[in-house]
Motif scaffolding. Structure first.
Motif, short mmCIF file in Angstrom:
data_model
loop_
_atom_site.label_atom_id
_atom_site.label_comp_id
_atom_site.label_asym_id
_atom_site.label_seq_id
_atom_site.Cartn_x
_atom_site.Cartn_y
_atom_site.Cartn_z
N ALA A 152 0.85 -1.21 0.00
CA ALA A 152 0.00 0.00 0.00
C ALA A 152 0.88 1.25 0.00
O ALA A 152 0.58 2.24 -0.70
N ALA A 153 1.97 1.22 0.78
CA ALA A 153 2.88 2.38 0.81
C ALA A 153 3.52 2.58 -0.57
O ALA A 153 3.68 3.71 -1.04
N GLN A 154 3.88 1.48 -1.22
CA GLN A 154 4.48 1.57 -2.57
C GLN A 154 3.47 2.15 -3.56
O GLN A 154 3.82 2.96 -4.43
N HIS A 155 2.21 1.73 -3.43
CA HIS A 155 1.16 2.24 -4.31
C HIS A 155 1.01 3.76 -4.11
O HIS A 155 0.85 4.51 -5.07
N ALA A 156 1.08 4.20 -2.85
CA ALA A 156 0.97 5.63 -2.55
C ALA A 156 2.13 6.40 -3.18
O ALA A 156 1.97 7.53 -3.66
N GLN A 157 3.33 5.76 -3.21
CA GLN A 157 4.48 6.43 -3.83
C GLN A 157 4.26 6.59 -5.34
O GLN A 157 4.62 7.59 -5.94
N TRP A 158 3.66 5.57 -5.95
CA TRP A 158 3.37 5.65 -7.39
C TRP A 158 2.35 6.78 -7.64
O TRP A 158 2.50 7.58 -8.56
N ARG A 159 1.31 6.84 -6.76
CA ARG A 159 0.29 7.89 -6.92
C ARG A 159 0.93 9.27 -6.78
O ARG A 159 0.64 10.19 -7.53
N HIS A 165 2.70 15.13 -11.92
CA HIS A 165 2.52 15.47 -13.34
C HIS A 165 1.05 15.72 -13.72
O HIS A 165 0.77 16.31 -14.75
N TYR A 166 0.13 15.17 -12.92
CA TYR A 166 -1.29 15.24 -13.23
C TYR A 166 -2.06 15.65 -11.98
O TYR A 166 -1.53 15.59 -10.87
N SER A 167 -3.34 15.98 -12.19
CA SER A 167 -4.19 16.30 -11.04
C SER A 167 -4.44 15.02 -10.24
O SER A 167 -4.26 13.91 -10.76
N ALA A 168 -4.90 15.19 -9.01
CA ALA A 168 -5.19 14.02 -8.16
C ALA A 168 -6.26 13.14 -8.82
O ALA A 168 -6.17 11.91 -8.78
N ALA A 169 -7.24 13.76 -9.44
CA ALA A 169 -8.32 12.98 -10.08
C ALA A 169 -7.77 12.20 -11.28
O ALA A 169 -8.12 11.03 -11.49
N GLN A 170 -6.91 12.86 -12.06
CA GLN A 170 -6.31 12.16 -13.22
C GLN A 170 -5.44 10.99 -12.75
O GLN A 170 -5.47 9.90 -13.32
N ALA A 171 -4.67 11.24 -11.70
CA ALA A 171 -3.79 10.18 -11.17
C ALA A 171 -4.63 8.98 -10.73
O ALA A 171 -4.30 7.82 -11.03
N ARG A 172 -5.71 9.26 -10.02
CA ARG A 172 -6.58 8.18 -9.55
C ARG A 172 -7.19 7.43 -10.74
O ARG A 172 -7.27 6.21 -10.76
N ALA A 173 -7.58 8.20 -11.76
CA ALA A 173 -8.20 7.58 -12.94
C ALA A 173 -7.21 6.66 -13.66
O ALA A 173 -7.58 5.56 -14.09
N PHE A 174 -5.95 7.08 -13.77
CA PHE A 174 -4.93 6.21 -14.39
C PHE A 174 -4.81 4.91 -13.60
O PHE A 174 -4.89 3.82 -14.17
N LEU A 175 -4.63 5.04 -12.29
CA LEU A 175 -4.40 3.85 -11.47
C LEU A 175 -5.61 2.93 -11.48
O LEU A 175 -5.46 1.70 -11.54
N ASP A 176 -6.81 3.52 -11.47
CA ASP A 176 -8.03 2.69 -11.50
C ASP A 176 -8.13 1.93 -12.82
O ASP A 176 -8.49 0.75 -12.85
N ALA A 177 -7.82 2.63 -13.92
CA ALA A 177 -7.92 1.99 -15.24
C ALA A 177 -6.92 0.84 -15.34
O ALA A 177 -7.26 -0.26 -15.80
#
Ligand SMILES: C[S@@+](CC[C@H](N)C(=O)[O-])C[C@H]1O[C@@H](n2cnc3c(N)ncnc32)[C@H](O)[C@@H]1O
Length: 218
Positions: A152-159, A165-177
């Motif tokens: 989970a900590a590693q995932h947070a680092q990726w986010r 580079h992107y907004s929080a919403a865009q970052a979440r959308a990338f990771l969700d996709a």
């Protein structure tokens, strides 16, 4: 699915934009290329993309010829433009394909498209089977920790990297996709599967959830 729609980018921007999507991308590819034996003549790149890793490998293995497999014809054209006569490009799916006899095999950010563990294990067996004795397989990919809190900590680092580079919403959308399309197996699982296939893996680079593994054929 094409690379562009999977990543949510314009293909022509791939080499620039991939760095905004994947932390340490250049460092990882450099580490992966460094693990390729300089005497390599035949190099197979699974999911070659634009040829970024192969180009680096060709600087290490100066007399090598690349066979690059990819199922996206548009990105293969970019690899062709980059690698020219030093590569033979094959349009197809590397999962069921017969792999040619080869000295080294590399794969960066491609094998997380193999979702089922049994399928990946079978692919590792075929990779080991196609390598010459003491041939080298090099994997660069997202291979998180097995421990859920560390993962989970590693995932947070990726986010956090994406949010630089992107907004929080865009970052979440990338990771969700990507969560729906990619399968990031823990590093320990990857190492176990490689050993089971007859390879001797060593971690040659590791940061956050990302790793480069060099696995020699026994
Ligand atoms: C994220 S890109 C990585 C490309 C390149 N290796 C890099 O490091 O920039 C993944 C590539 O693997 C290819 N790919 C994924 N699964 C594949 C499969 N089963 N057979 C052939 N190509 C595949 C995709 O088309 C894409 O070009």
């Amino acid at each position: 699915m094409s690379v562009a729609s999977h990543l949510g980018i314009t293909l022509q921007n791939y080499d620039r934009q991939i760095r905004t999507l994947i932390p340490h991308y250049d460092e990882m590819l450099d580490a992966a290329a460094s693990a390729v034996p300089p005497g390599t003549r035949r190099l197979l790149d699974l999911g070659i993309g634009t040829g970024a890793l192969s180009a680096r490998c060709l600087r290490v293995a100066r007399h090598a010829h690349v066979a690059g497999v990819d199922e996206d014809a548009d990105i293969l054209a970019m690899a062709k433009a980059r690698l020219g006569r030093r590569a033979t490009l094959i349009h197809g799916n590397f999962v069921p394909a017969a792999l040619p006899r080869t000295d080294a095999i590399v794969a960066s950010f491609a094998l997380h498209h193999v979702a089922a563990r049994a399928t990946k294990q079978a692919l590792y067996r075929r990779i080991a089977g196609s390598l010459v004795r003491r041939g080298m397989f090099v994997l660069a990919d997202c291979c998180p920790a097995r421990d859920p809190d560390l993962a989970a900590a590693q995932h947070a680092q990726w986010r956090a990297h994406l949010q630089a580079h992107y907004s929080a919403a865009q970052a979440r959308a990338f990771l969700d996709a990507w969560k729906g399309e990619d399968t990031y197996m823990p590093l320990e699982t990857e190492l176990e599967m490689m050993r089971k296939a007859g390879l001797t893996p060593e971690i040659v680079w590791r940061r956050d959830a990302f790793a480069v593994v060099a696995a020699r054929k026994r």
